[in-house]
Design an enzyme around this catalytic site. Structure first.
Site, PDB file in Angstrom:
ATOM      1  N   SER A 219      66.621  84.889  58.926  1.00  0.00           N
ATOM      2  CA  SER A 219      66.282  85.601  57.699  1.00  0.00           C
ATOM      3  C   SER A 219      67.510  85.688  56.810  1.00  0.00           C
ATOM      4  O   SER A 219      68.642  85.802  57.301  1.00  0.00           O
ATOM      5  CB  SER A 219      65.780  87.014  58.006  1.00  0.00           C
ATOM      6  OG  SER A 219      65.635  87.771  56.818  1.00  0.00           O
TER       7      SER A 219
ATOM      8  N   TYR B  42      66.319  95.142  62.156  1.00  0.00           N
ATOM      9  CA  TYR B  42      65.725  93.816  61.963  1.00  0.00           C
ATOM     10  C   TYR B  42      66.803  92.800  61.593  1.00  0.00           C
ATOM     11  O   TYR B  42      66.857  91.696  62.153  1.00  0.00           O
ATOM     12  CB  TYR B  42      64.658  93.876  60.877  1.00  0.00           C
ATOM     13  CG  TYR B  42      64.119  92.522  60.482  1.00  0.00           C
ATOM     14  CD1 TYR B  42      63.131  91.901  61.239  1.00  0.00           C
ATOM     15  CD2 TYR B  42      64.603  91.858  59.345  1.00  0.00           C
ATOM     16  CE1 TYR B  42      62.631  90.654  60.877  1.00  0.00           C
ATOM     17  CE2 TYR B  42      64.113  90.611  58.986  1.00  0.00           C
ATOM     18  CZ  TYR B  42      63.127  90.014  59.747  1.00  0.00           C
ATOM     19  OH  TYR B  42      62.653  88.771  59.390  1.00  0.00           O
TER      20      TYR B  42
END
Length: 257
Positions: free
Chosen positions: A149, A162
């Site tokens: 990400s 995350y």
């Protein structure tokens, strides 16, 4: 049916029933790979992806495995082994695509240990042990591709845990590339930014202001689509990427430049 040198190859795509994973599964299927569409709960969605791949002239089959608990990676491969020989004589796998992930919106002050453990279980432990149990099945010259990400390189306190999982996955990519290099197995990560998928639908779709704000973050001036990521993955899965390993490829459209 478009092909890209993946004829005779077998690809496992986790989280392949929707979003980015679906885009990847369908693209690899069009490129000639036999695709194992791994999913957690939504069998109907996985079957739909399999049907699309087959209608486009490809080969695919669904594999159910809910990641996040001890032993799930082994169970995933057991389910894979039960079906793969019916679609690819000899079994084995050529492309391991670690796409499945769990999101977590929580700043440090509100982060619970349970939530921390849960997101790391899906986003870090599962890919580690999917690869660990898959190494005996993965043929020399194969590919391991991890979906990271853009959040791994940008400070975003609201998704701190995350982001940490994706940073861990990037280091896994780097280290694994060195370990598996002698087998000519390449290992790379793809790091998307904001992508128009079901997981972002509640705040993104139908909200012109939110879409404009999200688009403004990218140098290319729009929100990403699953096929934007899938096409990068297709390159990494192909022989064209044979001299690239241990890299994180930015797929954010130039966000945060």
């Amino acid at each position: 049916m478009r092909t890209n040198g993946l004829e005779g190859k077998v690809a496992l795509v986790t989280g392949g029933s929707r979003g980015i994973g679906r885009g990847i599964a369908e693209r690899l299927g069009r490129d000639g790979a036999v695709v194992a569409v791994a999913y957690a709960r939504d069998a109907r969605a996985a079957d739909e992806v399999v049907d699309v791949i087959r209608k486009n002239g490809g080969a695919a089959f669904p594999v159910r495995a809910e990641l996040g608990a001890h032993g799930d990676a082994a169970a995933l491969w057991e389910a894979f082994d039960e079906q793969v020989t019916a679609h690819a004589p000899g079994g084995g796998v050529d492309i391991i695509m670690n796409n499945a992930a769990s999101g977590l919106y929580s700043e440090l002050s509100s982060l619970t240990e349970e939530a921390f453990d849960a997101v790391f279980a899906v986003n870090v432990r599962a890919p580690f042990f999917i690869v660990r149990h898959g190494l005996d099945r993965l043929r020399d010259g194969g590919r391991i591709i991890n979906i990271s990400s853009g959040a791994a390189r940008i400070a975003m306190p609201e998704i701190i845990a995350y982001s940490a999982t994706k940073s861990a996955l990037d280091n896994f990519t780097l280290t694994l590339a060195k370990e598996l290099g002698p087998r000519r197995i390449t290992v790379n990560s793809v790091a998307p930014g904001i992508i128009d998928t079901d997981i972002n639908a509640d705040w993104l779709r139908g909200n012109a202001e939110a879409e404009a704000q999200a688009a403004s973050l990218a140098a290319l001036g729009r929100v990403g689509r699953p096929e934007d990521v899938a096409d990068i993955v297709a390159f990494l899965a192909s022989d064209d990427s044979r001299w690239m390993t241990g890299r994180v490829l930015d797929a954010t459209g130039g966000s945060g430049l």
